[in-house]
Structures are given as C-alpha cells and as structure tokens.
Motif scaffolding. Structure first.
Motif, PDB file in Angstrom:
ATOM      1  N   ASP A  63      11.272  -1.001   6.347  1.00 51.50           N
ATOM      2  CA  ASP A  63      12.411  -0.124   6.063  1.00 51.50           C
ATOM      3  C   ASP A  63      12.385   0.299   4.599  1.00 51.50           C
ATOM      4  N   PHE A  64      12.469   1.609   4.365  1.00 57.19           N
ATOM      5  CA  PHE A  64      12.520   2.143   3.013  1.00 57.19           C
ATOM      6  C   PHE A  64      13.808   2.932   2.822  1.00 57.19           C
ATOM      7  N   LEU A  65      14.226   3.002   1.570  1.00 58.13           N
ATOM      8  CA  LEU A  65      15.366   3.810   1.155  1.00 58.13           C
ATOM      9  C   LEU A  65      14.877   4.794   0.117  1.00 58.13           C
ATOM     10  N   CYS A  66      15.265   6.061   0.250  1.00 54.24           N
ATOM     11  CA  CYS A  66      14.914   7.039  -0.779  1.00 54.24           C
ATOM     12  C   CYS A  66      16.020   8.067  -0.888  1.00 54.24           C
ATOM     13  N   ALA A  67      16.031   8.809  -1.966  1.00 56.34           N
ATOM     14  CA  ALA A  67      17.053   9.827  -2.180  1.00 56.34           C
ATOM     15  C   ALA A  67      16.910  10.945  -1.154  1.00 56.34           C
ATOM     16  N   GLY A  68      18.036  11.575  -0.818  1.00 59.78           N
ATOM     17  CA  GLY A  68      18.011  12.619   0.195  1.00 59.78           C
ATOM     18  C   GLY A  68      17.060  13.758  -0.136  1.00 59.78           C
ATOM     19  N   ARG A  69      17.013  14.132  -1.402  1.00 58.12           N
ATOM     20  CA  ARG A  69      16.167  15.258  -1.802  1.00 58.12           C
ATOM     21  C   ARG A  69      14.685  14.930  -1.735  1.00 58.12           C
ATOM     22  N   ASP A  70      14.341  13.650  -1.637  1.00 58.44           N
ATOM     23  CA  ASP A  70      12.938  13.236  -1.698  1.00 58.44           C
ATOM     24  C   ASP A  70      12.273  13.122  -0.331  1.00 58.44           C
ATOM     25  N   PHE A  71      12.982  13.469   0.740  1.00 57.26           N
ATOM     26  CA  PHE A  71      12.379  13.275   2.061  1.00 57.26           C
ATOM     27  C   PHE A  71      11.103  14.089   2.265  1.00 57.26           C
ATOM     28  N   PRO A  72      11.028  15.364   1.838  1.00 54.92           N
ATOM     29  CA  PRO A  72       9.763  16.088   2.021  1.00 54.92           C
ATOM     30  C   PRO A  72       8.590  15.384   1.353  1.00 54.92           C
ATOM     31  N   ALA A  73       8.796  14.852   0.140  1.00 54.58           N
ATOM     32  CA  ALA A  73       7.711  14.136  -0.544  1.00 54.58           C
ATOM     33  C   ALA A  73       7.381  12.849   0.193  1.00 54.58           C
ATOM     34  N   PHE A  74       8.391  12.164   0.725  1.00 53.41           N
ATOM     35  CA  PHE A  74       8.135  10.943   1.489  1.00 53.41           C
ATOM     36  C   PHE A  74       7.315  11.255   2.736  1.00 53.41           C
ATOM     37  N   ALA A  75       7.712  12.280   3.474  1.00 51.80           N
ATOM     38  CA  ALA A  75       7.004  12.640   4.699  1.00 51.80           C
ATOM     39  C   ALA A  75       5.563  13.041   4.401  1.00 51.80           C
ATOM     40  N   ALA A  76       5.354  13.778   3.311  1.00 52.12           N
ATOM     41  CA  ALA A  76       3.990  14.168   2.944  1.00 52.12           C
ATOM     42  C   ALA A  76       3.155  12.953   2.592  1.00 52.12           C
ATOM     43  N   GLY A  77       3.748  12.004   1.880  1.00 57.09           N
ATOM     44  CA  GLY A  77       3.033  10.789   1.537  1.00 57.09           C
ATOM     45  C   GLY A  77       2.692   9.965   2.767  1.00 57.09           C
ATOM     46  N   MET A  78       3.591   9.915   3.729  1.00 59.87           N
ATOM     47  CA  MET A  78       3.308   9.172   4.959  1.00 59.87           C
ATOM     48  C   MET A  78       2.167   9.816   5.736  1.00 59.87           C
ATOM     49  N   THR A  91      13.290   6.672  -6.836  1.00 61.72           N
ATOM     50  CA  THR A  91      14.329   5.773  -6.310  1.00 61.72           C
ATOM     51  C   THR A  91      13.889   5.038  -5.053  1.00 61.72           C
ATOM     52  N   LEU A  92      12.626   5.108  -4.708  1.00 62.07           N
ATOM     53  CA  LEU A  92      12.132   4.454  -3.501  1.00 62.07           C
ATOM     54  C   LEU A  92      12.341   2.943  -3.586  1.00 62.07           C
ATOM     55  N   ALA A  93      12.783   2.342  -2.473  1.00 63.55           N
ATOM     56  CA  ALA A  93      12.963   0.890  -2.420  1.00 63.55           C
ATOM     57  C   ALA A  93      12.631   0.393  -1.022  1.00 63.55           C
ATOM     58  N   LEU A  94      12.083  -0.816  -0.964  1.00 60.65           N
ATOM     59  CA  LEU A  94      11.795  -1.500   0.295  1.00 60.65           C
ATOM     60  C   LEU A  94      12.980  -2.389   0.637  1.00 60.65           C
ATOM     61  N   LEU A  95      13.501  -2.265   1.853  1.00 59.59           N
ATOM     62  CA  LEU A  95      14.646  -3.049   2.291  1.00 59.59           C
ATOM     63  C   LEU A  95      14.220  -4.098   3.312  1.00 59.59           C
ATOM     64  N   LYS A  96      14.907  -5.227   3.292  1.00 59.28           N
ATOM     65  CA  LYS A  96      14.751  -6.265   4.318  1.00 59.28           C
ATOM     66  C   LYS A  96      13.274  -6.632   4.496  1.00 59.28           C
ATOM     67  N   GLY A  97      12.848  -6.937   5.720  1.00 57.15           N
ATOM     68  CA  GLY A  97      11.456  -7.235   6.011  1.00 57.15           C
ATOM     69  C   GLY A  97      10.794  -8.185   5.031  1.00 57.15           C
ATOM     70  N   ARG A 114       0.834  -1.207   0.000  1.00 55.97           N
ATOM     71  CA  ARG A 114       0.000   0.000   0.000  1.00 55.97           C
ATOM     72  C   ARG A 114       0.865   1.253   0.000  1.00 55.97           C
ATOM     73  N   LEU A 115       1.869   1.285   0.851  1.00 59.81           N
ATOM     74  CA  LEU A 115       2.727   2.461   0.935  1.00 59.81           C
ATOM     75  C   LEU A 115       3.529   2.661  -0.345  1.00 59.81           C
ATOM     76  N   PHE A 116       4.039   1.580  -0.909  1.00 61.40           N
ATOM     77  CA  PHE A 116       4.829   1.726  -2.123  1.00 61.40           C
ATOM     78  C   PHE A 116       3.972   2.272  -3.264  1.00 61.40           C
ATOM     79  N   ALA A 117       2.745   1.778  -3.388  1.00 59.49           N
ATOM     80  CA  ALA A 117       1.853   2.270  -4.439  1.00 59.49           C
ATOM     81  C   ALA A 117       1.535   3.748  -4.252  1.00 59.49           C
ATOM     82  N   VAL A 141       7.465   2.527  10.381  1.00 66.60           N
ATOM     83  CA  VAL A 141       8.236   2.620   9.142  1.00 66.60           C
ATOM     84  C   VAL A 141       9.488   3.440   9.411  1.00 66.60           C
ATOM     85  N   GLU A 142      10.620   2.941   8.974  1.00 64.01           N
ATOM     86  CA  GLU A 142      11.871   3.684   9.030  1.00 64.01           C
ATOM     87  C   GLU A 142      12.320   3.974   7.603  1.00 64.01           C
TER      88      GLU A 142
END
Length: 371
Positions: A129-144, A103-109, A92-95, A179-180
């Motif tokens: 656990d997710f990995l994303c580019a440094g510049r994308d954190f505001p978009a990630f936080a908004a999506g969360m 560049t979003l990716a799901l790690l481990k788990g 759900r979160l990835f979609a 989620v981390e």
C-alpha cells in the motif's frame, strides 16, 4: 474458559479458546512477562490452523507455540518467504518512484512488520500500500508501468474518476505482486483528522526494511491508522490488533503521541482508544492505559473468538457510528450517499472534464436503479 469484556469468564463448548494461545505467543515473542500457560488441546490442533489463517496469525503462533503443528509451521514459512519478497519489491518501487513523488509513503505491510513485530517475517500481508499526493497519480502510474505493472482497472476514464473521488487504484505485476495506491488513508466518507488536525501530515520518517530506507508513517501515525483500520473492518482480524499491541509494546509513550495526532477529531480519538483498549484486553497487561467501555471490548472479543458473527453492510455502518458525534454521523451519511463511486462510473462513462456532473447524476441513478 474465554476472556470477556468485563474481565469475567464464560464457557462455550462450540468455540475453541484460541485467544489465550495468541496472547501467550505474543507476550513470549515480545519478551513481556506473564505470558501465561495456555495449552493447545491435542484435539484442537486441526482447528487452530484455519483460525490462524483467517486471522493472519500463522507466523505469530508458529513462532510462539512450540506445539502448534506441522501445517501451521509450513504456512508460516511460506508466508515469511512472501513477506521477504514483498519487502524487496517495496524497496525497488520506492527507489524508482520516490525521485518524482516527494510525498510518496509506504503504508502498513512491510513497514508495520518492521515497526511492530520482533521479526518482520512473522507478519502476514498480501499486497503493498502506497500513499501519494492527488496531483502525483499520473507520475505514479507511469512509474508503475516502467516497473512492469499494469492497472487493475484498464478503462482510463474509470481509473481517473476512481482516483479523483478518493477511492484509489490498484496495479498488478506478472510475478504476483499487487500494489494499491491512495491519496487518502480511508474511503471518502470515513472520518479522518484532515482539517481539524493536520499534524499527521508531518508524521512520516525513513525506515530501513531489508536493505534500503523507505518513507513510512511514524509508529504513532501507524498506531492511529491501525486502530481506525480495525474499526473500519469491525474487528475482523486479530492480526490487526496484534499490530496495535506490538506498536504499543515496542514504542513506549506512543499512545499519547497518537492521541495528539487524533486530537479534535472525536471519531479518531474514540477509535484510537477502542483499538488500544482491545489490544490491552487481549494481549496485556501493561500495554496501554486507554479507558474504553467494557461493552466495546466484549463485542470485539466475541467477534475475534468466533462467538459472534462478522458484521457487514448496515450493521457495520451502525458499528462505525457508535464512535462518532452527531455531526460526524451526519457527515458520514451525507458523504456516503453523495460521493460518486464505481457504480456511477460504470453506469455512465463521462470524460474527466465533465466528471463534476456525477454529483448530479448520482441521485438520479439512485432514484432509477438504486445506489
């Protein structure tokens, strides 16, 4: 009797011999020959449950040992339900997030559960656990926020500093999910083949979890991550070694692929060999040809079977350094001492535009109150 690093045996009546049981369960579930005939002693069943929980192996032992006991079975079924819920939540979160974070990716788990285990519900994990580019954190936080999550660190300045300096961020959902997200795989001081070998940046692929595809590390990249993760925590949990062994068993030729990703980073090369060597010693034979000093294997087995106490603090850092070159040791120490961290951000809350001053304030704080 228990395994030792040099292939011999030793006895310790105060420690239960559970590693051969784990090996038997692992090889049986992966369809590997020579699963062994280790038997759970009736008087050890009650002690097996806390050992299995500590090492996150309730699913493996319940499925692979028919006489594991009711307590282990109940815990394994509960964990399997949690795993399924987390896999659906990851999809759900990835979609929701992926269209804005390329560049979003799901790690481990759940990603490792699908790649390294014969049945995803057997792998224990607590968060995503997710990995994303440094510049994308505001978009990630908004999506969360749209997904119903709240940041664990409520102070926006502190949260921004933690992300900027490479420490990552955590988010919690009212339904219990955590989620981390990080922009790097490990803390800033930990060696990783960034500039010397950036081939890992293309080692991602889509993987179906339950109903949808999610971008995840390739098995070879997960193998490298798994070995470095196990070394980072000082062989603290056997489940991480089972991840490594499962990847080796299910993906032939993966070790040489992981070696290529680690090339030119001596620490990564040594940690990869060590992790695979420990997996071979505990869950082999026939998983990996990695050459590793017997002392490394012996130390890992002593930590995992309980004959040695867990490492922490300076002892754990010394353990890390044994896999490093002198240049890597110098960089590791310098980065650990110099990189601003959460203590600095709690001490003085600077606006993001001035956070470069933390490089100067950190030594001052260390001189005044210690780091």
């Amino acid at each position: 009797m228990r395994l030792t690093g040099d292939g011999g045996e030793c006895s310790n009546p105060s420690v239960d011999d559970f590693l051969p049981l784990a090996r038997r369960a692992f090889r049986a579930l992966h369809g590997l020959p020579d699963a062994g005939n280790a038997v759970l002693a009736p008087d050890a069943r009650d002690r097996l449950f806390p050992w299995a929980r500590r090492h996150r192996l309730t699913g493996l032992l319940q499925a692979g040992l028919p006489d594991a006991g009711e307590a282990l079975r109940a815990a394994a079924y509960g964990q399997a339900q949690h795993t399924a819920r987390c896999a659906h939540e990851a999809e759900r979160l990835f979609a929701l997030l992926a269209p804005r974070l390329q560049t979003l990716a799901l790690l481990k788990g759940p990603a490792l559960a699908a790649q390294a285990w014969p049945e995803a519900g057997l792998r224990h994990f607590d968060d995503l656990d997710f990995l994303c580019a440094g510049r994308d954190f505001p978009a990630f936080a908004a999506g969360m926020a749209r997904a119903g999550y709240a940041p664990e660190v409520r102070d926006p300045r502190r949260r921004s500093h933690l992300w900027h300096y490479g420490w990552g961020a955590s988010f919690r959902h009212p339904d219990g999910f955590m989620v981390e997200v990080k922009r790097r795989f490990f803390p800033p001081q930990y060696p990783w083949p960034c500039l010397c070998n950036p081939s890992w940046k293309t080692a991602f692929a889509n993987k179906k979890l339950e109903n949808a595809d999610v971008r995840v590390p390739t098995p070879a990249l997960h193998l490298l991550l798994g070995c470095l993760h196990a070394v980072w925590h000082g062989w603290a949990r056997l489940a991480w070694i089972a991840d490594v062994a499962g990847l080796l068993a299910r993906h032939p030729g993966i070790f040489s692929q992981a070696q290529a990703l680690a090339a030119r980073c001596p620490f990564a090369e040594n940690a990869l060999a060590a992790g695979c060597g420990v997996a071979e010693a505990i869950f082999g034979p026939g998983l990996c040809p990695a050459a590793v000093p017997p002392g490394v294997v012996g130390q890992a087995i002593a930590l995992l079977d309980g004959t040695a106490r867990a490492m922490g603090g300076g002892e754990l850092r010394r353990f890390h350094r044994q896999f490093m070159t002198k240049t890597e040791v110098f960089s590791y120490r310098l980065r650990r001492i110099a990189t601003p961290g959460d203590g600095d951000f709690r001490w003085i809350s600077l606006p993001p535009a001035l956070r470069g001053l933390y490089w100067l304030l950190r030594p001052l704080r260390g001189a005044l109150i210690g780091s």
